[in-house]
Design a protein around this motif. Structure first.
Motif, PDB file in Angstrom:
ATOM      1  N   PRO A 191      32.962  41.209  51.586  1.00 43.54           N
ATOM      2  CA  PRO A 191      33.833  40.167  51.041  1.00 43.54           C
ATOM      3  C   PRO A 191      33.240  38.768  51.192  1.00 43.54           C
ATOM      4  CG  PRO A 191      35.116  41.757  52.290  1.00 43.54           C
ATOM      5  CD  PRO A 191      33.677  42.067  52.553  1.00 43.54           C
ATOM      6  N   ARG A 192      32.579  38.499  52.324  1.00 44.86           N
ATOM      7  CA  ARG A 192      31.981  37.179  52.507  1.00 44.86           C
ATOM      8  C   ARG A 192      30.806  36.979  51.561  1.00 44.86           C
ATOM      9  NH1 ARG A 192      31.873  36.738  59.152  1.00 44.86           N
ATOM     10  NH2 ARG A 192      34.137  36.617  59.456  1.00 44.86           N
ATOM     11  N   VAL A 193      30.017  38.033  51.390  1.00 42.13           N
ATOM     12  CA  VAL A 193      28.904  37.949  50.443  1.00 42.13           C
ATOM     13  C   VAL A 193      29.430  37.668  49.044  1.00 42.13           C
ATOM     14  CG1 VAL A 193      27.083  39.270  49.299  1.00 42.13           C
ATOM     15  CG2 VAL A 193      27.360  39.428  51.777  1.00 42.13           C
ATOM     16  N   ARG A 194      30.493  38.365  48.667  1.00 38.59           N
ATOM     17  CA  ARG A 194      31.067  38.167  47.333  1.00 38.59           C
ATOM     18  C   ARG A 194      31.534  36.724  47.142  1.00 38.59           C
ATOM     19  NH1 ARG A 194      32.894  41.592  43.404  1.00 38.59           N
ATOM     20  NH2 ARG A 194      32.571  43.408  44.763  1.00 38.59           N
ATOM     21  N   ARG A 195      32.231  36.200  48.138  1.00 38.81           N
ATOM     22  CA  ARG A 195      32.717  34.820  48.029  1.00 38.81           C
ATOM     23  C   ARG A 195      31.550  33.840  47.920  1.00 38.81           C
ATOM     24  NH1 ARG A 195      36.641  36.756  51.794  1.00 38.81           N
ATOM     25  NH2 ARG A 195      35.411  35.998  53.568  1.00 38.81           N
ATOM     26  N   ALA A 196      30.506  34.080  48.713  1.00 40.92           N
ATOM     27  CA  ALA A 196      29.351  33.187  48.676  1.00 40.92           C
ATOM     28  C   ALA A 196      28.651  33.245  47.320  1.00 40.92           C
ATOM     29  CB  ALA A 196      28.372  33.555  49.794  1.00 40.92           C
ATOM     30  N   GLU A 197      28.516  34.451  46.768  1.00 38.86           N
ATOM     31  CA  GLU A 197      27.856  34.601  45.475  1.00 38.86           C
ATOM     32  C   GLU A 197      28.703  34.020  44.340  1.00 38.86           C
ATOM     33  OE1 GLU A 197      24.575  35.939  44.934  1.00 38.86           O
ATOM     34  OE2 GLU A 197      24.727  35.362  47.041  1.00 38.86           O
ATOM     35  N   ILE A 198      30.009  34.158  44.441  1.00 34.51           N
ATOM     36  CA  ILE A 198      30.894  33.535  43.450  1.00 34.51           C
ATOM     37  C   ILE A 198      30.710  32.020  43.477  1.00 34.51           C
ATOM     38  CG2 ILE A 198      33.319  33.039  42.900  1.00 34.51           C
ATOM     39  CD1 ILE A 198      33.971  35.920  43.713  1.00 34.51           C
ATOM     40  N   ALA A 199      30.600  31.462  44.666  1.00 34.65           N
ATOM     41  CA  ALA A 199      30.404  30.012  44.787  1.00 34.65           C
ATOM     42  C   ALA A 199      29.086  29.578  44.148  1.00 34.65           C
ATOM     43  CB  ALA A 199      30.441  29.608  46.263  1.00 34.65           C
ATOM     44  N   ILE A 200      28.034  30.384  44.330  1.00 35.88           N
ATOM     45  CA  ILE A 200      26.736  30.067  43.719  1.00 35.88           C
ATOM     46  C   ILE A 200      26.862  30.048  42.200  1.00 35.88           C
ATOM     47  CG2 ILE A 200      24.407  30.974  43.314  1.00 35.88           C
ATOM     48  CD1 ILE A 200      24.454  31.968  46.228  1.00 35.88           C
ATOM     49  N   GLU A 201      27.508  31.073  41.647  1.00 33.44           N
ATOM     50  CA  GLU A 201      27.648  31.138  40.190  1.00 33.44           C
ATOM     51  C   GLU A 201      28.588  30.055  39.676  1.00 33.44           C
ATOM     52  OE1 GLU A 201      25.444  32.632  39.047  1.00 33.44           O
ATOM     53  OE2 GLU A 201      24.995  34.375  40.289  1.00 33.44           O
ATOM     54  N   GLN A 202      29.594  29.694  40.483  1.00 32.22           N
ATOM     55  CA  GLN A 202      30.500  28.627  40.066  1.00 32.22           C
ATOM     56  C   GLN A 202      29.746  27.312  39.917  1.00 32.22           C
ATOM     57  OE1 GLN A 202      34.180  28.838  39.469  1.00 32.22           O
ATOM     58  NE2 GLN A 202      33.311  27.111  38.359  1.00 32.22           N
ATOM     59  N   ALA A 203      28.798  27.067  40.826  1.00 29.12           N
ATOM     60  CA  ALA A 203      28.015  25.839  40.744  1.00 29.12           C
ATOM     61  C   ALA A 203      27.231  25.786  39.438  1.00 29.12           C
ATOM     62  CB  ALA A 203      27.071  25.742  41.942  1.00 29.12           C
ATOM     63  N   ARG A 255      23.583  40.983  36.727  1.00 20.44           N
ATOM     64  CA  ARG A 255      24.884  40.577  37.268  1.00 20.44           C
ATOM     65  C   ARG A 255      25.858  40.283  36.128  1.00 20.44           C
ATOM     66  NH1 ARG A 255      25.294  36.369  42.093  1.00 20.44           N
ATOM     67  NH2 ARG A 255      25.197  38.368  43.188  1.00 20.44           N
ATOM     68  N   VAL A 256      27.049  40.860  36.225  1.00 18.98           N
ATOM     69  CA  VAL A 256      28.152  40.534  35.321  1.00 18.98           C
ATOM     70  C   VAL A 256      28.999  39.464  35.994  1.00 18.98           C
ATOM     71  CG1 VAL A 256      30.237  41.385  34.201  1.00 18.98           C
ATOM     72  CG2 VAL A 256      28.194  42.813  34.266  1.00 18.98           C
ATOM     73  N   ILE A 257      29.246  38.378  35.288  1.00 14.75           N
ATOM     74  CA  ILE A 257      30.028  37.259  35.810  1.00 14.75           C
ATOM     75  C   ILE A 257      31.343  37.205  35.044  1.00 14.75           C
ATOM     76  CG2 ILE A 257      30.089  34.762  36.191  1.00 14.75           C
ATOM     77  CD1 ILE A 257      27.005  34.814  36.128  1.00 14.75           C
ATOM     78  N   ARG A 258      32.449  37.352  35.755  1.00 14.89           N
ATOM     79  CA  ARG A 258      33.759  37.330  35.092  1.00 14.89           C
ATOM     80  C   ARG A 258      34.402  35.972  35.313  1.00 14.89           C
ATOM     81  NH1 ARG A 258      39.290  39.210  36.093  1.00 14.89           N
ATOM     82  NH2 ARG A 258      38.745  39.616  38.263  1.00 14.89           N
ATOM     83  N   CYS A 259      34.720  35.304  34.209  1.00 11.06           N
ATOM     84  CA  CYS A 259      35.292  33.960  34.264  1.00 11.06           C
ATOM     85  C   CYS A 259      36.638  33.914  33.560  1.00 11.06           C
ATOM     86  CB  CYS A 259      34.357  32.948  33.594  1.00 11.06           C
ATOM     87  SG  CYS A 259      32.764  32.727  34.421  1.00 11.06           S
ATOM     88  N   SER A 260      37.439  32.965  33.971  1.00 13.40           N
ATOM     89  CA  SER A 260      38.641  32.592  33.239  1.00 13.40           C
ATOM     90  C   SER A 260      38.541  31.099  33.005  1.00 13.40           C
ATOM     91  CB  SER A 260      39.899  32.930  34.033  1.00 13.40           C
ATOM     92  OG  SER A 260      41.052  32.480  33.347  1.00 13.40           O
ATOM     93  N   GLY A 261      38.348  30.725  31.747  1.00 15.81           N
ATOM     94  CA  GLY A 261      38.082  29.323  31.471  1.00 15.81           C
ATOM     95  C   GLY A 261      36.783  28.903  32.123  1.00 15.81           C
ATOM     96  N   GLN A 262      36.837  27.876  32.971  1.00 18.38           N
ATOM     97  CA  GLN A 262      35.646  27.391  33.653  1.00 18.38           C
ATOM     98  C   GLN A 262      35.517  27.941  35.072  1.00 18.38           C
ATOM     99  OE1 GLN A 262      35.009  23.105  33.267  1.00 18.38           O
ATOM    100  NE2 GLN A 262      36.513  23.030  31.604  1.00 18.38           N
ATOM    101  N   ASN A 263      36.415  28.846  35.465  1.00 23.64           N
ATOM    102  CA  ASN A 263      36.430  29.352  36.836  1.00 23.64           C
ATOM    103  C   ASN A 263      35.813  30.738  36.926  1.00 23.64           C
ATOM    104  OD1 ASN A 263      37.867  27.058  37.813  1.00 23.64           O
ATOM    105  ND2 ASN A 263      39.754  27.945  36.971  1.00 23.64           N
ATOM    106  N   VAL A 264      34.902  30.916  37.869  1.00 24.15           N
ATOM    107  CA  VAL A 264      34.306  32.224  38.130  1.00 24.15           C
ATOM    108  C   VAL A 264      35.263  33.012  39.014  1.00 24.15           C
ATOM    109  CG1 VAL A 264      32.364  33.469  39.137  1.00 24.15           C
ATOM    110  CG2 VAL A 264      31.972  31.308  37.938  1.00 24.15           C
ATOM    111  N   LEU A 265      35.711  34.161  38.535  1.00 24.67           N
ATOM    112  CA  LEU A 265      36.652  34.990  39.276  1.00 24.67           C
ATOM    113  C   LEU A 265      35.965  36.059  40.106  1.00 24.67           C
ATOM    114  CD1 LEU A 265      39.412  35.542  36.560  1.00 24.67           C
ATOM    115  CD2 LEU A 265      39.235  33.706  38.258  1.00 24.67           C
ATOM    116  N   ASP A 266      34.880  36.636  39.568  1.00 28.18           N
ATOM    117  CA  ASP A 266      34.251  37.747  40.275  1.00 28.18           C
ATOM    118  C   ASP A 266      32.851  37.960  39.732  1.00 28.18           C
ATOM    119  OD1 ASP A 266      34.043  39.746  42.109  1.00 28.18           O
ATOM    120  OD2 ASP A 266      35.475  41.109  41.170  1.00 28.18           O
ATOM    121  N   VAL A 267      32.049  38.661  40.505  1.00 24.27           N
ATOM    122  CA  VAL A 267      30.716  39.068  40.066  1.00 24.27           C
ATOM    123  C   VAL A 267      30.510  40.526  40.438  1.00 24.27           C
ATOM    124  CG1 VAL A 267      29.723  36.754  40.255  1.00 24.27           C
ATOM    125  CG2 VAL A 267      29.643  38.284  42.227  1.00 24.27           C
ATOM    126  N   ASP A 268      29.672  41.206  39.695  1.00 28.95           N
ATOM    127  CA  ASP A 268      29.372  42.607  39.967  1.00 28.95           C
ATOM    128  C   ASP A 268      27.928  42.879  39.560  1.00 28.95           C
ATOM    129  OD1 ASP A 268      30.896  45.232  40.731  1.00 28.95           O
ATOM    130  OD2 ASP A 268      29.577  45.785  39.077  1.00 28.95           O
TER     131      ASP A 268
END
Length: 705
Positions: free
Chosen positions: A4-16, A138-151
């Protein structure tokens, strides 16, 4: 670092990165608006110039405004979910973001690659067998400008750098690839090879994917859909792809896994949403679902729609030239049977019914005329009565427009159902089905949807000038899907997951949507909750078409469950699986599943304690699985443990899902609630990836030692 921490960190990277993209998008939009404004200013200046200069300036204005408007239209159209993928290549410095639109920064460095560009092809075409130098996709799932998840998918497992963080199922593949020893590397190669063969199989015909829990069937099917759409866009792109899963939870999950691809022609539906206008989520009890799903129901529905409607008059009286012509109930029933002999849908047969009624009235009039010695002209009677308002008033109530929901409601009357199901259902089945159809307080069940769809076809569409169809509301479709005709049946490809659970009636419903389609069908016979596989297979084959080419692939490696957890599940279902039907779990954790005997009176406190323990022991999700009818009760026990990681689900709803840890409550209840017994329990036991606790007041579920 935990997953879960890795996921949150990676989401933050993609959000940037996504933030950087949208900042640049706003800059481009501002530039386009400035260009359009300047174009209008040039146009105003042209009015003050000499005539010979006006043409040149007006042309320049028109071109500037045109290009500015085109740019703004493109930027606005692709604004939502602009970035949806990333490729990391063997060259550590090279990464490619894939999206709906190509965007460069002010220095002309690439921020997003258009999915249609050659540089993005690997996002769809690369596989572990032919990775095209891609280490991670990597699949990046977004809603609008927000990154929700990565896989992530790992395509070259032994090339993953130590500092590269992997999220999702790809994390396991990376871990296996990094493991020491040839055996683990051989396992990774085997998994990748067998999955790649399925992804790249020919698109025509039927591709069946079988395999036990944790073998990646769903992920492979979705990657196959993405690959086929890219590789065979001309053949498949226009008509669209339909993906059908067992539940709304499942379609939500695959909407994360299946990237948008810059497309709007992939449609996701749960079984309860296949019929336009309905969204059913309720599961029937197993005995009732077995009745509703059987092909026997089609015979019952056909009889029901041919029966006299409850509110139809049982006598017709009409005056013709001073004579009262009368048709009694027997006469009318004879006319009704004759009207149905042609086999046309009732909603298309009113004219035929009117003609037969006039024939019956003419026969009566002729009979009276002969008795009185009077002349009789048949054509005159038919012409005169056929234009009479009282005749048409009778006709519309005696032969009304029919609606699917209306007919099922009629069958809630046990006497009417008994007549329609004579020689088909036994007395207990009739009572059970009638009671359910009479009670509409809970809405339609998932099994009802197939019956409504069958009736829709059998009765035919209502006249367009009449009131709207009872089940006709706005279809529930995935975002961005183009508007299609109601009950669209021209999909080019259909994907069906958890196919082993489809009833024969559901296969008929799904088959109507794929009349011209190729198919990818995913399932596992060992997990089946349908009691009559032979009947389902017959309906499935009819859905595919008897002459359709078929190929079958079996995935044999379970990389979701630990070997310790899967060994328990395998023992439970051993007597219900053929040799070779169970996969091999390759991951060992050293953590054995716990079977905790509890008193029935202490089940609530034991569940609370187990959940608290697992929430503290894992950072991921915790699922509590119980019998379908106990879900509200068990959820009530846990109402005080507010944690978004905690989910309580019924046995049937747990299919296709997975949790880091699972508490399984009363396994015997899962066996007794289902007509397939231990198969449903097997499914529940294979939902956990790390830890499993079973709470049981009765040890009968355990296989003999």
């Amino acid at each position: 670092m935990s997953e879960p921490r890795v996921r949150r960190a990676e989401i933050a990277i993609e959000q940037a990165h996504v933030d950087r993209v949208y900042t640049r998008l706003d800059e481009l939009r501002a530039q386009a608006e400035a260009m359009r404004t300047k174009g209008y200013e040039i146009g105003q200046g042209a009015q003050r110039e000499a005539i010979f200069e006006q043409a040149s300036m007006l042309f320049e204005r028109d071109m500037m405004v045109y290009h500015a408007n085109q740019t703004l239209q493109t930027l606005d159209a692709e604004y939502e979910g602009l970035v949806f993928g990333r490729l990391d290549h063997l060259d550590d410095a090279e990464r490619t973001y894939v999206g709906r639109l190509g965007i460069r920064d002010a220095e002309f460095d690439n921020l997003v690659t258009d999915w249609r560009a050659p540089a993005a092809a690997a996002f769809y075409q690369a596989t572990a067998e032919e990775p095209m130098d891609v280490v991670r996709r990597r699949v990046i799932r977004c809603s609008g400008q927000n990154v929700l998840d990565v896989d992530d998918d790992v395509l070259i497992a032994d090339a993953v750098p130590e500092d590269m963080q992997i999220v999702g199922e790809g994390a396991l593949m990376a871990a296996l690839g990094r493991s020491r020893g040839e055996r683990m590397r051989d396992i990774v190669a085997t998994i990748q090879k067998e999955q790649d063969e399925v992804i790249r199989a020919p698109w025509r015909g039927v591709t069946e994917i079988t395999g036990g829990p944790g073998t990646g069937k769903t992920a492979v099917a979705l990657h196959r859909a993405a690959y086929l759409l890219y590789r065979y866009r001309r053949q498949l792109g226009g008509a669209g792809v339909l993906v059908i899963g067992p539940s709304g939870v499942f379609t939500s999950y695959i909407s994360r896994v299946l990237p948008s691809m810059g497309e709007t022609n992939v449609e996701l539906r749960a079984l309860g949403e296949v019929l336009d206008g309905l969204e059913a989520t309720r599961q029937d009890a197993a005995p009732l679902a077995a009745v509703k799903g059987s092909l026997r129901m089609r015979k019952i529905l056909l009889r029901a729609l041919r029966d006299t409607p409850p509110e139809a008059p049982d006598e017709m009286r009409i005056v013709y030239r001073g004579e009262v012509l009368k048709l009694n109930a027997r006469d009318l029933e004879k006319v009704r049977r004759k009207a149905h002999t042609q086999g046309a849908p009732p909603n298309r047969s009113r004219i035929r019914a009117a003609e037969l009624l006039l024939d019956a009235l003419a026969a009566k009039a002729e009979e009276y005329a002969k008795a009185d010695g009077k002349p009789f002209e048949r054509a005159d009677l038919i012409t005169e009565l056929g234009e009479r308002i009282d005749f048409h008033r009778f006709l519309v109530v005696w032969w009304p427009v029919l609606y699917p929901a209306q007919i099922l409601k009629w069958l809630g009357e046990e006497k009417r159902l008994a007549a329609a199901s004579k020689g088909i259902l036994n007395r207990g089945e009739i009572s059970m089905l009638a009671a359910d159809l009479a009670d509409r307080s809970r809405g339609w069940s998932i099994a009802d949807v197939a019956l409504l769809d069958e009736l829709r076809v059998l009765i035919g569409p209502p006249p367009k000038r009449k009131r709207r169809q009872v089940i006709e509301v706005e279809p529930q479709r995935s975002g961005g899907t183009p508007t299609r005709p109601e009950h669209y049946d021209e999909y080019s490809h259909v994907v069906v997951d958890e196919s082993q659970d489809l009833s024969p009636m559901q296969w008929r419903m799904v088959g109507r949507r794929g009349k011209y389609a190729s198919w990818t069908v995913v399932g596992d016979p060992v997990q089946s909750s349908w009691p009559d596989p032979a009947e389902a297979a017959q309906a499935r084959d009819q859905a595919f078409g008897v002459k359709t080419a078929r190929r079958r692939f079996t995935l044999r490696t379970n990389y979701r469950n630990s070997a310790e957890i899967f060994d328990l599940a395998a023992k439970v279902v051993a007597g219900h699986a053929e040799s070779g039907e169970l996969p091999v779990a390759v991951r060992k954790t050293g953590v054995e599943p716990e079977v905790r005997p509890v008193e029935a009176t202490g089940l609530a406190s034991a569940t609370q304690a187990a959940v608290k323990e697992l929430l503290g022991g894992v950072e991921g999700t915790v699922g509590v699985i119980t019998a379908m009818d106990r879900v509200p009760e068990v959820a009530g026990w846990l109402s005080g443990q507010a944690d978004e990681r905690l989910k309580v689900v019924g046995s049937l709803d747990s299919k296709g899902l997975e949790y880091d840890a699972v508490v399984l409550v009363e396994p015997n209840d899962l066996i007794t609630e289902s007509t397939t017994g231990r198969r449903v329990l097997y499914v529940a036991l294979t939902r956990a990836t790390q830890q499993l606790i079973v709470l049981a007041s009765n040890p009968d579920w355990l296989p003999p030692a």
